[in-house]
Scaffold this motif. Sequence first.
Motif, PDB file in Angstrom:
ATOM      1  N   GLY A 171      46.343 -62.054  46.169  1.00  0.00           N
ATOM      2  CA  GLY A 171      45.753 -63.421  46.251  1.00  0.00           C
ATOM      3  C   GLY A 171      45.124 -64.058  44.852  1.00  0.00           C
ATOM      4  O   GLY A 171      44.264 -64.647  44.856  1.00  0.00           O
ATOM      5  N   HIS A 172      45.921 -63.747  43.850  1.00  0.00           N
ATOM      6  CA  HIS A 172      45.164 -64.189  42.554  1.00  0.00           C
ATOM      7  C   HIS A 172      46.309 -65.084  41.860  1.00  0.00           C
ATOM      8  O   HIS A 172      46.888 -64.601  40.846  1.00  0.00           O
ATOM      9  CB  HIS A 172      44.718 -63.186  41.503  1.00  0.00           C
ATOM     10  CG  HIS A 172      43.508 -62.630  42.160  1.00  0.00           C
ATOM     11  ND1 HIS A 172      42.346 -63.256  42.179  1.00  0.00           N
ATOM     12  CD2 HIS A 172      43.258 -61.571  43.000  1.00  0.00           C
ATOM     13  CE1 HIS A 172      41.252 -62.375  42.612  1.00  0.00           C
ATOM     14  NE2 HIS A 172      42.043 -61.319  43.452  1.00  0.00           N
ATOM     15  N   GLY A 173      46.328 -66.300  42.048  1.00  0.00           N
ATOM     16  CA  GLY A 173      46.945 -67.451  41.322  1.00  0.00           C
ATOM     17  C   GLY A 173      48.336 -66.866  40.304  1.00  0.00           C
ATOM     18  O   GLY A 173      49.188 -66.449  40.781  1.00  0.00           O
ATOM     19  N   LYS A 174      48.315 -67.450  39.126  1.00  0.00           N
ATOM     20  CA  LYS A 174      49.333 -67.008  38.381  1.00  0.00           C
ATOM     21  C   LYS A 174      49.545 -65.651  37.584  1.00  0.00           C
ATOM     22  O   LYS A 174      50.072 -65.678  36.559  1.00  0.00           O
ATOM     23  CB  LYS A 174      49.560 -68.143  37.516  1.00  0.00           C
ATOM     24  CG  LYS A 174      49.902 -69.726  38.210  1.00  0.00           C
ATOM     25  CD  LYS A 174      49.842 -70.706  37.271  1.00  0.00           C
ATOM     26  CE  LYS A 174      50.180 -72.174  38.043  1.00  0.00           C
ATOM     27  NZ  LYS A 174      50.451 -73.075  37.299  1.00  0.00           N
ATOM     28  N   ALA A 175      48.501 -64.896  37.843  1.00  0.00           N
ATOM     29  CA  ALA A 175      48.599 -63.533  37.075  1.00  0.00           C
ATOM     30  C   ALA A 175      49.927 -62.804  37.336  1.00  0.00           C
ATOM     31  O   ALA A 175      50.530 -63.058  38.475  1.00  0.00           O
ATOM     32  CB  ALA A 175      47.246 -62.956  37.601  1.00  0.00           C
ATOM     33  N   ASP A 176      50.252 -62.062  36.207  1.00  0.00           N
ATOM     34  CA  ASP A 176      51.349 -61.089  36.331  1.00  0.00           C
ATOM     35  C   ASP A 176      50.974 -59.826  35.769  1.00  0.00           C
ATOM     36  O   ASP A 176      51.929 -59.100  35.669  1.00  0.00           O
ATOM     37  CB  ASP A 176      52.818 -61.926  36.062  1.00  0.00           C
ATOM     38  CG  ASP A 176      52.706 -62.425  34.432  1.00  0.00           C
ATOM     39  OD1 ASP A 176      51.690 -61.951  33.635  1.00  0.00           O
ATOM     40  OD2 ASP A 176      53.351 -63.191  34.281  1.00  0.00           O
ATOM     41  N   HIS A 177      49.783 -59.800  35.441  1.00  0.00           N
ATOM     42  CA  HIS A 177      49.604 -58.139  34.968  1.00  0.00           C
ATOM     43  C   HIS A 177      48.085 -58.112  35.339  1.00  0.00           C
ATOM     44  O   HIS A 177      47.129 -59.177  35.212  1.00  0.00           O
ATOM     45  CB  HIS A 177      49.408 -58.393  33.231  1.00  0.00           C
ATOM     46  CG  HIS A 177      50.885 -58.439  32.622  1.00  0.00           C
ATOM     47  ND1 HIS A 177      51.663 -57.556  32.437  1.00  0.00           N
ATOM     48  CD2 HIS A 177      51.482 -59.371  32.296  1.00  0.00           C
ATOM     49  CE1 HIS A 177      52.729 -57.399  31.918  1.00  0.00           C
ATOM     50  NE2 HIS A 177      52.669 -58.751  31.665  1.00  0.00           N
ATOM     51  N   TRP A 178      47.943 -56.798  35.825  1.00  0.00           N
ATOM     52  CA  TRP A 178      46.388 -56.421  36.478  1.00  0.00           C
ATOM     53  C   TRP A 178      46.186 -55.157  35.602  1.00  0.00           C
ATOM     54  O   TRP A 178      47.119 -54.233  35.486  1.00  0.00           O
ATOM     55  CB  TRP A 178      46.481 -56.133  37.689  1.00  0.00           C
ATOM     56  CG  TRP A 178      46.901 -57.670  38.470  1.00  0.00           C
ATOM     57  CD1 TRP A 178      45.838 -58.124  39.365  1.00  0.00           C
ATOM     58  CD2 TRP A 178      48.250 -58.106  38.663  1.00  0.00           C
ATOM     59  NE1 TRP A 178      46.581 -59.386  39.760  1.00  0.00           N
ATOM     60  CE2 TRP A 178      47.949 -59.448  39.549  1.00  0.00           C
ATOM     61  CE3 TRP A 178      49.423 -57.802  38.532  1.00  0.00           C
ATOM     62  CZ2 TRP A 178      49.066 -60.217  40.032  1.00  0.00           C
ATOM     63  CZ3 TRP A 178      50.533 -58.746  38.843  1.00  0.00           C
ATOM     64  CH2 TRP A 178      50.232 -59.863  39.637  1.00  0.00           C
ATOM     65  N   TYR A 179      44.859 -55.047  35.336  1.00  0.00           N
ATOM     66  CA  TYR A 179      44.404 -53.881  34.620  1.00  0.00           C
ATOM     67  C   TYR A 179      43.233 -53.283  35.288  1.00  0.00           C
ATOM     68  O   TYR A 179      42.319 -54.282  35.632  1.00  0.00           O
ATOM     69  CB  TYR A 179      43.974 -54.347  33.320  1.00  0.00           C
ATOM     70  CG  TYR A 179      45.061 -54.646  32.318  1.00  0.00           C
ATOM     71  CD1 TYR A 179      45.591 -53.599  31.556  1.00  0.00           C
ATOM     72  CD2 TYR A 179      45.552 -55.940  32.231  1.00  0.00           C
ATOM     73  CE1 TYR A 179      46.811 -53.902  30.805  1.00  0.00           C
ATOM     74  CE2 TYR A 179      46.819 -56.183  31.816  1.00  0.00           C
ATOM     75  CZ  TYR A 179      47.421 -55.195  30.605  1.00  0.00           C
ATOM     76  OH  TYR A 179      48.553 -55.550  30.120  1.00  0.00           O
ATOM     77  N   VAL A 180      42.959 -51.989  35.490  1.00  0.00           N
ATOM     78  CA  VAL A 180      42.115 -51.601  36.243  1.00  0.00           C
ATOM     79  C   VAL A 180      41.095 -50.493  35.409  1.00  0.00           C
ATOM     80  O   VAL A 180      41.725 -50.086  34.421  1.00  0.00           O
ATOM     81  CB  VAL A 180      42.369 -50.801  37.638  1.00  0.00           C
ATOM     82  CG1 VAL A 180      43.318 -49.701  37.334  1.00  0.00           C
ATOM     83  CG2 VAL A 180      41.383 -50.451  38.446  1.00  0.00           C
ATOM     84  N   LYS A 181      39.895 -50.424  35.635  1.00  0.00           N
ATOM     85  CA  LYS A 181      39.126 -49.277  35.103  1.00  0.00           C
ATOM     86  C   LYS A 181      38.132 -48.916  35.761  1.00  0.00           C
ATOM     87  O   LYS A 181      37.353 -49.554  36.562  1.00  0.00           O
ATOM     88  CB  LYS A 181      38.376 -49.809  33.549  1.00  0.00           C
ATOM     89  CG  LYS A 181      37.373 -49.130  32.865  1.00  0.00           C
ATOM     90  CD  LYS A 181      36.811 -49.694  31.740  1.00  0.00           C
ATOM     91  CE  LYS A 181      36.105 -48.653  30.831  1.00  0.00           C
ATOM     92  NZ  LYS A 181      35.517 -49.315  29.647  1.00  0.00           N
ATOM     93  N   VAL A 182      38.007 -47.430  35.860  1.00  0.00           N
ATOM     94  CA  VAL A 182      36.933 -46.915  36.712  1.00  0.00           C
ATOM     95  C   VAL A 182      35.785 -46.711  36.008  1.00  0.00           C
ATOM     96  O   VAL A 182      35.969 -46.457  34.819  1.00  0.00           O
ATOM     97  CB  VAL A 182      37.634 -45.377  37.108  1.00  0.00           C
ATOM     98  CG1 VAL A 182      36.462 -44.617  38.042  1.00  0.00           C
ATOM     99  CG2 VAL A 182      38.903 -45.580  37.809  1.00  0.00           C
ATOM    100  N   LEU A 183      34.661 -47.258  36.417  1.00  0.00           N
ATOM    101  CA  LEU A 183      33.313 -47.135  35.902  1.00  0.00           C
ATOM    102  C   LEU A 183      32.718 -45.852  36.123  1.00  0.00           C
ATOM    103  O   LEU A 183      32.685 -45.347  37.265  1.00  0.00           O
ATOM    104  CB  LEU A 183      32.477 -48.502  36.547  1.00  0.00           C
ATOM    105  CG  LEU A 183      33.181 -49.672  36.266  1.00  0.00           C
ATOM    106  CD1 LEU A 183      32.197 -50.877  37.010  1.00  0.00           C
ATOM    107  CD2 LEU A 183      33.336 -50.162  34.709  1.00  0.00           C
ATOM    108  N   SER A 184      32.117 -45.277  35.252  1.00  0.00           N
ATOM    109  CA  SER A 184      31.353 -44.170  35.554  1.00  0.00           C
ATOM    110  C   SER A 184      29.959 -44.332  35.253  1.00  0.00           C
ATOM    111  O   SER A 184      29.389 -45.224  35.056  1.00  0.00           O
ATOM    112  CB  SER A 184      31.787 -43.134  34.419  1.00  0.00           C
ATOM    113  OG  SER A 184      31.578 -43.832  33.102  1.00  0.00           O
TER     114      SER A 184
END
Length: 62
Positions: free
Chosen positions: A49-62
């Motif tokens: 559901g997010h527009g024109k993005a073609d790269h996604w990055y995730v970070k687990v928070l500690s």
Amino acid sequence: MGRGLLLAVEQSARRLGAARIVCETNTQLTEARALYTRHGYEETGPYEGHGKADHWYVKVLS
């Protein structure tokens, strides 16, 4: 400036109890992609559901 904003978002997310952060960008924004990688984000699959993005990055928070 981007580094400071990213760190502030992470800190706020932790205070709110978030377990992870997903950031989006596109191929043309190479500086954003480098910033996320430099700060421990890993590229992940599409986040719906997010527009024109073609790269996604995730970070687990500690």
